[in-house]
Design an enzyme around this catalytic site. Structure first.
Site, PDB file in Angstrom:
ATOM      1  N   CYS A  53       9.736   1.596   3.613  1.00 31.07           N
ATOM      2  CA  CYS A  53      10.681   0.567   4.056  1.00 31.07           C
ATOM      3  C   CYS A  53      12.092   1.132   4.146  1.00 31.07           C
ATOM      4  CB  CYS A  53      10.647  -0.635   3.123  1.00 31.07           C
ATOM      5  SG  CYS A  53      11.324  -0.321   1.484  1.00 31.07           S
TER       6      CYS A  53
ATOM      7  N   PHE B 175       0.803  -1.222   0.000  1.00 27.52           N
ATOM      8  CA  PHE B 175       0.000   0.000   0.000  1.00 27.52           C
ATOM      9  C   PHE B 175       0.828   1.261   0.000  1.00 27.52           C
ATOM     10  CE2 PHE B 175       0.695  -0.570   4.602  1.00 27.52           C
ATOM     11  CZ  PHE B 175       1.039   0.716   4.975  1.00 27.52           C
TER      12      PHE B 175
ATOM     13  N   LYS C  34      -1.198  -7.511  -8.589  1.00 27.67           N
ATOM     14  CA  LYS C  34      -2.165  -7.610  -7.497  1.00 27.67           C
ATOM     15  C   LYS C  34      -1.844  -6.471  -6.532  1.00 27.67           C
ATOM     16  CE  LYS C  34      -3.148  -8.611  -3.761  1.00 27.67           C
ATOM     17  NZ  LYS C  34      -3.806  -7.741  -2.691  1.00 27.67           N
TER      18      LYS C  34
ATOM     19  N   GLU D 264       9.813  -3.643  13.152  1.00 26.76           N
ATOM     20  CA  GLU D 264       9.502  -2.547  12.237  1.00 26.76           C
ATOM     21  C   GLU D 264       8.189  -1.893  12.667  1.00 26.76           C
ATOM     22  OE1 GLU D 264       9.509  -1.752   7.445  1.00 26.76           O
ATOM     23  OE2 GLU D 264       8.628  -3.638   8.144  1.00 26.76           O
TER      24      GLU D 264
ATOM     25  N   SER E  41       5.906  -6.720   4.196  1.00 22.15           N
ATOM     26  CA  SER E  41       6.497  -7.051   5.489  1.00 22.15           C
ATOM     27  C   SER E  41       7.303  -8.344   5.388  1.00 22.15           C
ATOM     28  CB  SER E  41       5.404  -7.201   6.542  1.00 22.15           C
ATOM     29  OG  SER E  41       4.629  -8.363   6.277  1.00 22.15           O
TER      30      SER E  41
END
Length: 501
Positions: free
Chosen positions: A283, A151, A175, A385, A228
């Site tokens: 990230c 996202f 996707k 994280e 993730s």
């Protein structure tokens, strides 16, 4: 909401209304449900993949010249209309418009790299490798490439992969995240306008069912993923078990090591930029500042004073704020929970973003920029994280202690050092165990002709994203050994293993 628009799939060159359930899509700044997205059924997943496979069989045979012309056209259309895409990203993700535009421009770098693909898919030729025998290699597309996108960068991350995959002659099935899928549909329509044949670019909206459909389909040759670490590991293991190529980029815990000789004003500015840009949903965000004790107090005061000047609000406002909301209420609460954990573990909450509200956007998913000091390195707020606007300061005594902390972590995505000592910088770049390093640069995302990816739990698979790695990933090589006999000669019969004498 009865009048809520439904975001469809894109299959065989057209919008395809879904037949199954839907999931809500929110404007994170207002908390309002602005759309619903179709979640693919098993039959829709199978149709999308089969259509892409059929398109691949034709597209892979198209000339290099035609493929290149279409990619050039796509690049020009994207450049002309990128403002439309930025508005879509801001509406569904929440990041401010300038940040959305920056995302697009970084993705466009990969499109521009892909326009020069003929040079990067050339093979090699060795004449007369043995007497009268030539050996050469050719690179061919691998098939249907599955791209599972996160996202936080709904345009840039897909663009890390699909321009190269398409240039090399593959078809792609994207996707996107169900939280902000409209950017992928917009890109699909742009490809059609650029002249890409139907089926070469497919958008399959959905949840885990769609992901697993790509992972298990025998018509999908590769999977590219960003997200993730736990999901990256699942993607890697499942796809590899099904015989696919995989590049699965996972999470991070990026550190900034600050030495006493660094320009602390520069460090403070860059800590703000790298820690709170896009509300920390990157990230490559800096989430930990490793400050030598002798400069820690001064640095924290400089960061704190700059935080007081930050404007937080709706990224679409005419007077653009510095930072927008988080993607969902659930994620906001999760990030706030890490602040609770840090405080319980003994950290000092220097600036507290919990309970932050934006006037006029009281239902938005906002969390204020947060600064933590003296965060224990055994706290989950340090080891995990957070993916939000939380900057942690860990005080250290030496360069060696900082490097040891970086290297002892589970992740190895990116890190930075701030110093004016060239020797220290050189030691740092050689000793830290991460894939991307910044020297007085807080977010060292490589340009498109290099490659993006980390080490350890930040990357599963052998291939980084884009650059030369990308072209190697989306092609497979054939070696051809060729002999054309001289009609005046005959080699005779020899049952021995071929030799070069």
């Amino acid at each position: 909401m009865s009048n809520t628009p439904v975001i469809p799939h894109w299959i065989n060159g057209e919008r395809r209304e879904g037949a199954g359930a839907t999931s809500p899509v929110f404007n994170p700044a207002t908390g309002e449900e602005i759309a619903a997205v179709s979640l693919a059924t098993e039959s829709e997943i199978a149709e999308a993949i089969a259509t892409a496979h059929t398109a691949y069989e034709s597209w892979s045979r198209q000339s290099v010249a035609r493929r290149q012309a279409i990619i050039f056209k796509f690049r020009e259309l994207l450049n002309e209309r990128k403002g439309e895409l930025a508005e879509i990203i801001t509406r569904e993700h929440g990041k401010v418009l300038s940040d959305a535009m920056g995302e697009i421009l970084r993705g466009q770098e990969v499109v521009e790299l892909a326009t020069g693909f003929p040079h990067l898919i050339k093979g090699a030729f060795s004449e007369n490798a043995s007497t009268g025998i030539d050996v050469y290699s050719i690179k061919q597309p691998i098939g249907v490439a599955g791209i599972i996108s996160p996202f936080n960068f709904p345009a840039m991350v897909p663009m890390w992969f699909f321009p190269i995959a398409i240039a090399a002659g593959n078809a792609v099935v994207v996707k996107p995240s169900e939280k902000n899928p409209s950017a992928s549909i917009w890109l699909a329509e742009l490809w059609k306008e650029a002249g890409l044949p139907d089926g070469v670019f497919t958008v399959l909206n959905g949840d885990k069912l769609a992901v697993d459909g790509l992972l298990h389909s025998d018509q999908v040759a590769s999977i590219s993923f960003v997200g993730s670490t736990p999901i990256a590991k699942y993607i890697y293991e499942t796809a590899a078990a099904n015989g696919k190529r995989v590049q699965a980029l996972g999470g991070a815990k990026n550190h900034m090591l600050v030495l006493p000789d660094a320009d602390l004003d520069l460090v403070a500015d860059q800590a703000i930029n790298a820690g709170y840009g896009a509300a920390g949903e990157r990230c490559m965000a800096i989430s930990v500042v490793l400050a030598i004790e002798s400069v820690a107090d001064e640095l924290i005061e400089k960061i704190k004073s700059r935080m007081a000047e930050l404007k937080i609000g709706n990224g679409a406002d005419e007077q653009e704020p510095d930072m927008g909301p988080l993607i969902t209420a659930e994620h906001r609460n999760k990030v706030a929970g890490y602040i609770d954990i840090a405080e319980e573990d003994g950290a000092d909450v220097v600036v507290d973003g919990r309970g932050f509200k934006v006037p006029g956007c009281e239902n938005g998913f906002f969390l204020g920029p947060t600064l933590l000091d003296r965060v224990p390195t055994d706290s989950r707020a340090y080891t995990e994280e957070i993916f939000g606007p939380v900057l942690s300061v860990v005080r250290i005594q030496s360069f060696d202690e900082g490097v040891e902390l970086i290297n002892s972590g589970a992740f190895g995505n990116g890190t930075a050092i701030f110093t004016n000592d060239g020797g220290a910088a050189r030691r740092f770049q050689n000793e830290v165990q991460v894939g991307m390093i910044g020297i007085n640069v807080p977010i060292p995302v490589p340009v498109a002709y290099h490659s993006f990816g980390g080490w350890k739990a930040s990357l599963f698979g052998d291939s980084k994203a884009y650059g030369v790695h990308g072209f190697d990933f989306f092609t497979r090589e054939k070696a051809v050994t060729s002999r054309w006999l001289d009609p005046a000669k005959h080699g005779g019969i020899n049952l021995g293993f071929p030799q070069n004498d």
